[in-house]
Scaffold this active site. Structure first.
Site, short mmCIF file in Angstrom:
data_model
loop_
_atom_site.label_atom_id
_atom_site.label_comp_id
_atom_site.label_asym_id
_atom_site.label_seq_id
_atom_site.Cartn_x
_atom_site.Cartn_y
_atom_site.Cartn_z
N ASP A 1 0.83 -1.30 0.12
CA ASP A 1 -0.08 0.21 0.11
C ASP A 1 0.96 1.34 0.08
O ASP A 1 2.15 1.20 0.01
CB ASP A 1 -0.92 -0.17 1.22
CG ASP A 1 -2.36 0.99 0.77
OD1 ASP A 1 -2.35 1.62 -0.17
OD2 ASP A 1 -3.30 0.55 1.67
C1 BGC Z 1 -4.96 3.50 0.26
C2 BGC Z 1 -5.40 2.25 -1.09
C3 BGC Z 1 -5.36 2.65 -2.27
C4 BGC Z 1 -3.85 3.62 -2.42
C5 BGC Z 1 -3.39 4.01 -3.72
C6 BGC Z 1 -3.85 3.94 -0.03
O1 BGC Z 1 -3.61 4.88 0.78
O2 BGC Z 1 -5.21 2.40 1.30
O3 BGC Z 1 -6.63 1.53 -0.80
O4 BGC Z 1 -5.20 1.79 -3.15
O5 BGC Z 1 -3.96 4.44 -1.30
O6 BGC Z 1 -4.39 5.29 -3.86
#
Ligand code: BGC
Length: 744
Positions: free
Chosen positions: A284
């Site tokens: 993530d």
């Molecule tokens: C979130 C994810 C997301 C990623 C990209 C993160 O902060 O937890 O769910 O896919 O950002 O935007």
């Protein structure tokens, strides 16, 4: 021997499946071989570049970014969409780099792309897997029309805490249902062939147990037993993997002392080795360098080592792989083989998406023009809005409203809102193209109906000065439609709430408007279970309408005026008050349960109760009303005693005894009465959404087997107990007809 045409069909189908599987396996092997050969040609720096995933929105990229792409330091980007932008980046990747390796383009397509569908928890309330597959097919069509080939979705985190901001994206509290949703969504996104120009690689997230942070605070510690983890939280990720998901996102949270990003046992041992997941794992956002903040790595270099060796392939944004893996290999602290394996998985994904054959495959100018917000996409979005609405209360048949009613007072801070109804994850959607509830109502009523509109108050402040105007129009009108709830910033990532009441002075607005004595329909727009206890006691009708996206107003108006008879059912429990949290239907049995969950614990000495609140929630899991009434017969079982290998067939007849056609979601729950460990008082094991014309009766059948009755025993073996089981079939988790059977 004469072969019947039926047998012929079956044999042909089996042959086709075998040929198809062999073809798919051959392709997998081919891509693996190609990726291997390519890896042989790559320098260490080029390999490490492939592991780097960067944020690259149109506004954020600069010359330094393009220089990195040219130098082969970027393997993929996300937030880059729109063909001019995508093609520009892709050109740098394939024309300027030594090995011409194409870029992969990711995006958070969590509830649609340009056509914005209702938020995840609303979509789940439809319990309609065909519909959800269509939603993701549409989302994939729109996203690929703008250059995207990888989506960071579906979000399949189970949650039991309405305070958590990301309830909005979640399928809810039930594992069985979340598994079905995960499968439908993977199918919708990936279609039958990832290499088609309108399918995308899915990325179920957030592996693992991200939905269970303590106190419902986003990113907080998750502390749970292995049994809870494997029984409740893991299955939806597994279902997504089994459905063929091409990638998985590891999560931010710590679980029982190990942050997911550094958990080799679960990322590699479980996901890859046990579940046989052969796709790529992406971290993530910046999660890798958070290993330092966690105190699990002394520095960024070690965080890169831990995260890679745990099983992460793609480093989202943190650049720790890019900056430190080279040095780690030089020092002999990370083996180049580990890097090769990660690179290979990323290259295979690019082969599977057809990017090596044509890096501009997802760059079709005609599709960019034609495949966005098509009328059929908007019609689908409207249908999903209507089907996701949950009717929580409907006294005196206040709903549906007659289209030729004399006058309607439309009141509330969300009545003419658009942006708020798009929810927290606004990326491709345009609220200007949204339909407010006021718009939706106006488009339904007859020429003779007067609409009076007043905002009444703001969503979240203490200003009561406008309430009197709202009361005045309520008095002049035949019925009030009061639209209350949350704004888009009160949910989503990092937006957990410690208090899930309707914010500001909206409850005061409701009190004063309802005091006029006019029939009042409350529409709640929110992204989580909100506290509706007071409203439930004073309003005639309540419709939970979530955050519905582009077509919110039209879909809600379809329900208000009876063009669609509501069928949505809650997939997460609505508590009566904050102290009940966590409250969920499938809790385990206890030694001193309350005698009557509907009454306050004051009279329940020595029982597991709160003295100041009944044990029952305000609205249970699976709950939702219709404009018609369904009657359930008694449960029928084919036998009372089954052998372990038998199919357990149970059925019930459901009759529509009301005066309009409607859909009903018939739910099957099971309880293991005598088990090796304490078991849930009820577990959902089946659901069937049926359409019944008025007066019609249908038989609904369910088939169970011992796998459905299995659970993790004290030694963590996954098996069932022989003995007695109770089953419950009904319209929600509380109101059910009961049957009993034994497994020998
Ligand atoms: C979130 C994810 C997301 C990623 C990209 C993160 O902060 O937890 O769910 O896919 O950002 O935007």
């Amino acid at each position: 021997m004469k072969i019947s045409s039926y047998t012929y069909l079956i044999v042909s189908f089996i042959l086709f499946c075998n040929v198809f599987n062999t073809y798919a396996n051959d392709l997998k092997e081919l891509y693996a071989r190609k990726a291997d050969s390519l890896v042989q040609l790559m320098t260490l720096a080029e390999k490490i570049g492939q592991l780097n995933l960067l944020y690259a929105s149109k506004e954020s990229v600069d010359s330094a970014f393009f220089t990195m792409v040219k130098e082969g330091k970027v393997g993929g980007v996300f937030f880059a969409y729109g063909l001019d932008h995508v093609m520009k980046i892709q050109k740098y990747a394939v024309q300027e780099t030594r090995l011409h390796i194409p870029m992969i383009f990711g995006l958070d397509v969590v509830n649609g792309h340009r056509t914005v569908f209702p938020i995840g928890i609303a979509q789940a309330s439809t319990w309609d897997m065909e519909l959800l597959e269509k939603v993701e097919r549409t989302a994939a069509t729109e996203a690929t029309a703008e250059g995207i080939n990888w989506v960071f979705a579906p979000m399949v985190d189970i949650t039991r805490d309405p305070r958590w901001g990301r309830v909005c994206e979640s399928p809810g509290e039930d594992t069985w249902l979340a598994c079905r949703i995960a499968e439908a969504k993977i199918k919708g996104f990936q279609g039958t062939d990832l290499a088609l120009d309108n399918t995308v690689m899915a990325c179920p997230k957030h592996f693992f147990a991200y939905g269970a942070p303590l106190a419902g605070k986003d990113y907080n510690t998750v502390d749970m037993s292995d049994r809870s983890l494997f029984e409740w939280y893991m299955p939806p990720y597994k279902a997504a993997v089994d459905a063929g998901a091409g990638s998985v996102m590891s999560s931010f949270n710590d679980l029982n002392g190990t942050p997911a990003i550094g958990n080799k046992k679960l990322l590699t041992g479980l996901l890859r080795d046990e579940w046989k997941f052969d796709g790529l794992i992406v971290s993530d956002y910046e999660a890798i360098f958070e290993l330092v903040t966690y105190g699990m790595a002394p520095d960024l270099e070690q965080s890169a080592k831990i995260a890679l060796e745990a099983g992460n392939d793609f480093d989202m944004v943190s650049r720790t792989f890019l900056n430190y893996l080279g040095g780690l290999v030089e020092k002999g602290q990370v083996s180049e083989e580990t890097i090769n394996a990660a690179v290979k998985r990323i290259l295979i994904a690019k082969y599977r998406l057809g990017l090596f054959d044509d890096p501009y495959k997802y760059c079709n100018k005609k599709r960019e023009k034609d495949d966005i917000m098509r009328p059929e996409f908007l019609a689908l979005a409207r249908e999903v809005v209507a089907k996701s609405c949950v009717l929580l209360k409907n006294e005196n048949q206040t709903l549906p409203i007659k289209k030729d009613i004399g006058s309607i007072a439309v009141i509330g801070p969300l009545a003419d809102a658009r942006r708020e109804l798009f929810g927290s994850n606004l990326i491709g959607g345009d609220p200007q193209k949204g339909v407010s509830i006021l718009d939706g109502i106006k488009s339904k009523i007859s020429d003779g109906t007067t609409i009076n509109y007043e905002k009444g108050c703001n969503i979240d402040d203490s200003d009561i000065s406008e309430i009197s105007k709202a009361v005045a129009i309520a008095k002049q009108s035949d019925i009030v439609v009061l639209v209350l709830g949350e704004n888009e910033n009160m949910s989503g990532e990092s937006d957990s709430r410690s208090n899930i009441s309707i914010p500001g002075v909206q409850n005061e607005l409701a009190r004063q408007v309802i005091k006029t004595g006019k029939p009042c329909v409350v529409i709640v727009n929110g992204a989580r279970p909100l506290l509706l206890t007071e409203l439930d006691s004073i309003a005639s009708s309540i419709l939970m309408a979530w955050q519905g996206g582009t077509q919110a107003g039209n879909g809600i108006a379809d329900v208000l005026f009876g063009d669609y008879n509501p069928s949505g059912k809650l997939t997460i429990t609505f508590p009566r008050n904050m102290g009940q949290i966590p409250i969920y239907y499938n809790h385990t049995s206890i030694g001193r349960p309350s005698r009557d969950p509907k009454i306050s614990g004051k009279f329940e000495d020595w029982r597991s109760v709160h003295i100041d609140c009944p044990s029952a929630p305000l609205y249970p899991f699976g709950y939702g009303l219709s404009y018609t009434t369904f009657e359930y017969s008694d449960v029928k079982l084919t036998k009372l005693v089954y052998e372990a290998n038998d199919e357990i067939k149970v059925s019930i007849e459901v009759t529509n005894v009301g005066d309009r056609d409607g859909e009903e979601i018939v739910q099957l729950y099971v309880r293991d009465l005598l088990a090796e460990i304490t078991r849930p008082v009820k577990e959902l094991k089946g659901a069937n959404k049926i359409m019944l014309k008025k007066g019609e009766t249908k038989k609904v059948e369910f088939t169970l087997n011992t796998l459905d009755l299995s659970y993790y025993h004290s030694d963590m073996s996954y098996t069932w107990d022989s003995g007695d089981f109770e089953i419950y079939i009904g319209p929600n988790s509380e109101v059910t007809k009961t049957g009993k059977f034994t497994i020998k």
